[in-house]
Structure formats: C-alpha cells, structure tokens
Design a protein around this motif. Structure first.
Motif, PDB file in Angstrom:
ATOM      1  N   ASN A  99       4.384   2.295  -2.483  1.00 15.53           N
ATOM      2  CA  ASN A  99       3.065   2.530  -1.897  1.00 15.53           C
ATOM      3  C   ASN A  99       2.206   3.256  -2.919  1.00 15.53           C
ATOM      4  O   ASN A  99       2.717   4.036  -3.716  1.00 15.53           O
ATOM      5  N   THR A 109       3.154  -1.542  -5.989  1.00 18.34           N
ATOM      6  CA  THR A 109       2.777  -1.563  -4.579  1.00 18.34           C
ATOM      7  C   THR A 109       3.264  -2.865  -3.970  1.00 18.34           C
ATOM      8  O   THR A 109       2.984  -3.938  -4.511  1.00 18.34           O
ATOM      9  N   ASP A 110       4.001  -2.759  -2.868  1.00 17.76           N
ATOM     10  CA  ASP A 110       4.451  -3.940  -2.141  1.00 17.76           C
ATOM     11  C   ASP A 110       4.715  -3.524  -0.705  1.00 17.76           C
ATOM     12  O   ASP A 110       5.656  -2.770  -0.426  1.00 17.76           O
ATOM     13  N   GLU A 111       3.876  -3.990   0.206  1.00 18.50           N
ATOM     14  CA  GLU A 111       3.959  -3.572   1.610  1.00 18.50           C
ATOM     15  C   GLU A 111       5.305  -3.928   2.237  1.00 18.50           C
ATOM     16  O   GLU A 111       5.922  -3.105   2.916  1.00 18.50           O
ATOM     17  N   GLU A 112       5.788  -5.137   2.007  1.00 18.88           N
ATOM     18  CA  GLU A 112       7.066  -5.561   2.593  1.00 18.88           C
ATOM     19  C   GLU A 112       8.226  -4.711   2.072  1.00 18.88           C
ATOM     20  O   GLU A 112       9.062  -4.240   2.839  1.00 18.88           O
ATOM     21  N   GLU A 114       8.090  -1.703   0.807  1.00 20.64           N
ATOM     22  CA  GLU A 114       7.945  -0.331   1.286  1.00 20.64           C
ATOM     23  C   GLU A 114       8.410  -0.204   2.736  1.00 20.64           C
ATOM     24  O   GLU A 114       9.082   0.765   3.106  1.00 20.64           O
ATOM     25  N   LYS A 115       8.093  -1.190   3.562  1.00 20.19           N
ATOM     26  CA  LYS A 115       8.556  -1.165   4.964  1.00 20.19           C
ATOM     27  C   LYS A 115      10.085  -1.177   5.028  1.00 20.19           C
ATOM     28  O   LYS A 115      10.692  -0.458   5.828  1.00 20.19           O
TER      29      LYS A 115
END
Length: 179
Positions: A99, A109-112, A114-115
């Motif tokens: 994030n 940065t990578d939303e998937e 990080e989740k």
C-alpha cells in the motif's frame, strides 16, 4: 537466460533508456550485487549505470527520493541484503507491504496483494493462514515487488574465550559472555 531477459525487456517497452542503480561499496555484499546486476543488464543491452555513494546516502535515496525519471536523484533499481528471519514471513517482510502509505523503497502498490497480506495477518487459524499464504505467494510472483537475487549465510567468528554465541543466521548480541 539472457536471451529471454532481453526479450522480456523488449516486450515491456524498453527503448534503451538509462537505468540508474543506486548502491554503496561500504557494505561489500550490497556493492557486489550491484556490480553483478549492472553487468548482467549491460550484457543484454540494458544501459544500467551504478551511482555509488556511502551507505547513508544510498539508503536515504532509495527510501525517500521519489524524483521522476530524468530529475536529480531519480533511481530505478537498488540492491540490498536482509536476513531471512525478517523476510520469511508476511508479518515481518516489508517487501510484501503493498500500500502506498506503508510500502518501502520503490513504493510497490497492489490492492489484491495487500488484501491477502492483511487477511493472512488477521487470520486466527493455521489452515486459513496457509491457504492465504499460498494465494499471497502466487500474487507476489505476478506483481514482483522485489526480486531475490541470491542467498548466503553471513559468516562471523569469535575467539574461544567467548561463550554463548547462538547458532542463528544473523549474529545476535545477547546471551554472550567472556571467560
């Protein structure tokens, strides 16, 4: 496979731009990594140049300087070392923080991803954690926030009158006494 690496650079749109590597010779392993990587990149036609500095300057540069390409201080690649004890687990591996507020050098940065990392940390049972870990590892291979270029054991020695040195991958300075 140098031919494949060159092809991948071509497919990614590399057009002969200068690639700036920031590194230091003050820490031998880090400097050696930079030299080997720059040579490998140059061998496939990538114009990699190492800008050498002391470790403090190098560290500050790759942790804080977000200058765009062509601006003073910009960089594309850095090399470093770390201990497996901090990188083997998503709880302690700063390289998998994905994030913009918490990621480290390069600000991946990578939303998937990080989740998945957060879900792993928050999981309360081992079965769920292992399932999430497998998914997270697969995602890391897709987004590649960093590349491990090698592995080594840090060598250290002590005199025979020093006792209590623990058998760890990285020298820890506790439990030690001198006779």
């Amino acid at each position: 496979d140098p031919a494949r690496a060159k092809k991948l650079f071509d497919e990614a749109g590399y057009k002969g731009e200068r690639i700036v590597m920031t590194s230091t010779r003050e820490i031998a392993a880090i400097g050696a990594q930079a030299e080997v990587l720059a040579a490998a990149l140059n061998a496939i036609g990538v114009k990699a140049e190492v800008e050498w500095a002391d470790w403090g300057t190098t560290l500050t540069r790759f942790l804080t300087n977000k200058a765009p390409v062509g601006q003073p201080g910009h960089w594309n690649i850095f090399t470093t070392t770390n201990s497996w004890s901090t990188w083997h687990n998503p709880l302690t591996n700063i390289g998998v923080v994905l994030n913009p507020e918490g990621s480290w050098a390069g600000w991946p940065t990578d939303e998937e991803g990080e989740k998945l990392r957060v879900a792993f940390i928050e999981a309360t049972d081992q079965k769920t954690r292992m399932e999430l870990l497998e998914k997270l590892q697969r995602r890391m291979y897709e987004v590649m926030p960093y590349v491990v270029t090698g592995q080594f054991d840090q060598q250290y020695a002590w005199r025979n009158n020093i006792k209590g040195v623990l058998p760890t991958s990285k020298l820890v300075l506790w439990n030690i006494s001198k006779e």
